[in-house]
Design a protein around this motif. Structure first.
Motif, short mmCIF file in Angstrom:
data_model
loop_
_atom_site.label_atom_id
_atom_site.label_comp_id
_atom_site.label_asym_id
_atom_site.label_seq_id
_atom_site.Cartn_x
_atom_site.Cartn_y
_atom_site.Cartn_z
N ASP A 175 0.85 -1.10 -0.03
CA ASP A 175 0.05 -0.07 0.03
C ASP A 175 0.90 1.24 -0.02
N ASN A 176 0.29 2.44 -0.56
CA ASN A 176 0.95 3.49 -0.44
C ASN A 176 1.37 4.09 0.71
N ASP A 177 0.82 3.73 1.88
CA ASP A 177 1.07 4.28 3.12
C ASP A 177 2.36 4.12 3.64
N SER A 178 2.98 2.94 3.19
CA SER A 178 4.28 2.63 3.53
C SER A 178 5.58 2.89 2.47
N TYR A 179 4.96 3.41 1.25
CA TYR A 179 5.84 3.44 0.19
C TYR A 179 7.03 4.31 0.52
N GLU A 180 6.93 5.50 1.17
CA GLU A 180 8.01 6.39 1.61
C GLU A 180 9.18 5.61 2.35
N LYS A 181 8.77 4.83 3.16
CA LYS A 181 9.54 3.99 4.12
C LYS A 181 10.43 2.94 3.34
N VAL A 182 9.55 2.41 2.49
CA VAL A 182 10.24 1.01 1.64
C VAL A 182 10.97 1.49 0.54
N LYS A 183 10.66 2.43 -0.22
CA LYS A 183 11.39 2.79 -1.42
C LYS A 183 12.82 2.83 -1.45
N GLY A 184 13.37 3.14 -0.43
CA GLY A 184 14.85 3.24 -0.30
C GLY A 184 15.31 1.84 -0.40
N HIS A 185 14.64 0.64 -0.10
CA HIS A 185 15.09 -0.50 -0.28
C HIS A 185 14.88 -1.02 -1.49
N LEU A 186 14.12 -0.56 -2.57
CA LEU A 186 13.76 -1.20 -3.81
C LEU A 186 14.70 -0.43 -4.86
N LEU A 187 14.87 -1.62 -5.84
CA LEU A 187 15.74 -1.02 -6.96
C LEU A 187 14.96 -0.32 -7.82
N ASN A 188 13.82 -0.57 -8.22
CA ASN A 188 13.04 0.12 -9.23
C ASN A 188 11.54 0.02 -8.71
N ALA A 189 10.96 1.16 -8.30
CA ALA A 189 9.97 1.35 -7.64
C ALA A 189 8.89 2.38 -8.42
N HIS A 190 7.55 1.97 -8.60
CA HIS A 190 6.48 2.58 -9.03
C HIS A 190 5.43 2.77 -8.04
N ALA A 191 4.66 4.07 -7.96
CA ALA A 191 3.46 4.02 -7.27
C ALA A 191 2.32 4.51 -8.05
#
Ligand SMILES: Nc1ncnc2c1ncn2[C@@H]1O[C@H](COP(=O)(O)OP(=O)(O)OP(=O)(O)O)[C@@H](O)[C@H]1O
Length: 299
Positions: free
Chosen positions: A235-251
């Motif tokens: 969910d988008n609620d956690s996107y800002e917290k997890v995106k630093g661990h993702l290599l290629n992310a889109h929301a």
């Protein structure tokens, strides 16, 4: 399983004014289909040209079939197709066949005819005053080059973007043909092809080599790469917290999707995520983005 290599390269190096090919170690596994992936200008054609002997001005050592480092000794066993049509433009398909018979001792005329039929190459080009190669569609030119190399008794095919000009049905046919080529070789035949059509060619890709800026940045058997990387959704609620661990992310309004290294999954513990096995396309794009020369555009 003990892996042997159809082609092994060491310290392959070529400098152009604004580009350097620098492949310290290259391994193309024997008995498998290897896809060479990378963005425009990554150096795929430059590398394939050296491996096939089309160009010979690179530094480094290339060992073919664990038998020879001399391309002159290996070239009879290699079938190469490039992105440019290498036939004389005025030749007809009939002349291509006649000249191939003269050039290659192992050229099998019947096999060539069967492949030309199976690929539905424009039959006008095989008549006595046949249509010239220059008048064939790009797809038919590639099919003609493929028929020519497949009619020989080779051990390795080196194909530079064979799928690009082909329609989706033909790409599927090409995948079938490459599988059948490998299956007929008792584990001794190999295919190395470059492609931008990663999804269409995934079914025939056993091993992938991803290049960026003249270097190999990732490689491995596809099944291993699919364990090394993992798709993560949430969910988008956690996107800002997890995106630093993702290599290629889109929301978007429905949530986010990204890819990360499986070994980093513990960093996402506590977040409500869905995990999926990535496709080769997803892995390739994620890896390429890490190393890309592309800038951002704001519109
Ligand atoms: N003869 C040459 N002289 C100078 N630069 C060259 C020459 N041949 C290739 N290059 C450069 O080498 C780089 C790699 O080119 P190459 O064609 O190998 O890339 P590629 O990965 O096959 O790209 P694409 O996917 O667009 O076909 C490019 O920057 C290209 O301009």
């Amino acid at each position: 399983m003990e892996i042997k290599y159809a082609i092994e390269g060491h310290n392959i190096n070529k400098k152009y004014k604004n580009f350097e090919l620098k492949v310290d170690e290259l391994k193309v596994p024997e008995g498998f289909a290897t896809a060479l992936i990378g963005e425009n200008g990554a150096g795929k054609s430059t590398l394939l040209n050296f491996l096939s002997g089309v160009r010979r001005d690179a530094k480094g050592e290339i060992n073919y079939f664990n038998e020879t480092t001399n391309i002159e000794d290996a070239k009879e066993k290699i079938g190469y197709t490039g992105t440019d049509n290498y036939f004389i433009p005025t030749w007809s398909g009939r002349e291509v066949k006649e000249i191939s018979k003269l050039l290659f001792d192992d050229f099998d005329e019947k096999k060539f005819d069967d492949i030309a039929n199976a690929l539905a190459i424009d039959s006008d080009t095989f008549t006595i005053k046949g249509k010239s190669v220059s008048k064939l569609s790009d797809g038919n030119k590639v099919k003609l080059m493929l028929a020519t190399v497949l009619a020989r008794n080779t051990r390795t095919l080196i194909l530079d973007e064979p799928a690009s000009p082909l329609d989706p049905l033909m790409r599927e046919k090409l995948s079938d043909i490459l599988r059948s080529y490998l299956a007929g070789g008792d584990g001794k035949r190999s295919v190395l092809f470059s492609t931008h059509n990663i999804s269409d060619m995934e079914s025939v890709t056993d091993y992938a080599i991803i290049m960026e800026k003249g270097k190999i940045v990732e490689e491995g058997f596809v099944e291993d790469l699919k364990e090394k990387y993992i798709v993560v959704k949430g969910d988008n609620d956690s996107y800002e917290k997890v995106k630093g661990h993702l290599l290629n992310a889109h929301a978007n309004q429905f949530g986010y999707e990204g890819i990360c290294l499986s070994k980093d999954l513990d960093k996402l513990a506590g977040f409500d995520i869905i995990k999926e096995i990535p496709t080769l396309f997803q892995i390739s794009v994620a890896v390429m983005k890490q190393n890309s020369v592309l800038g951002n555009v704001v519109l």
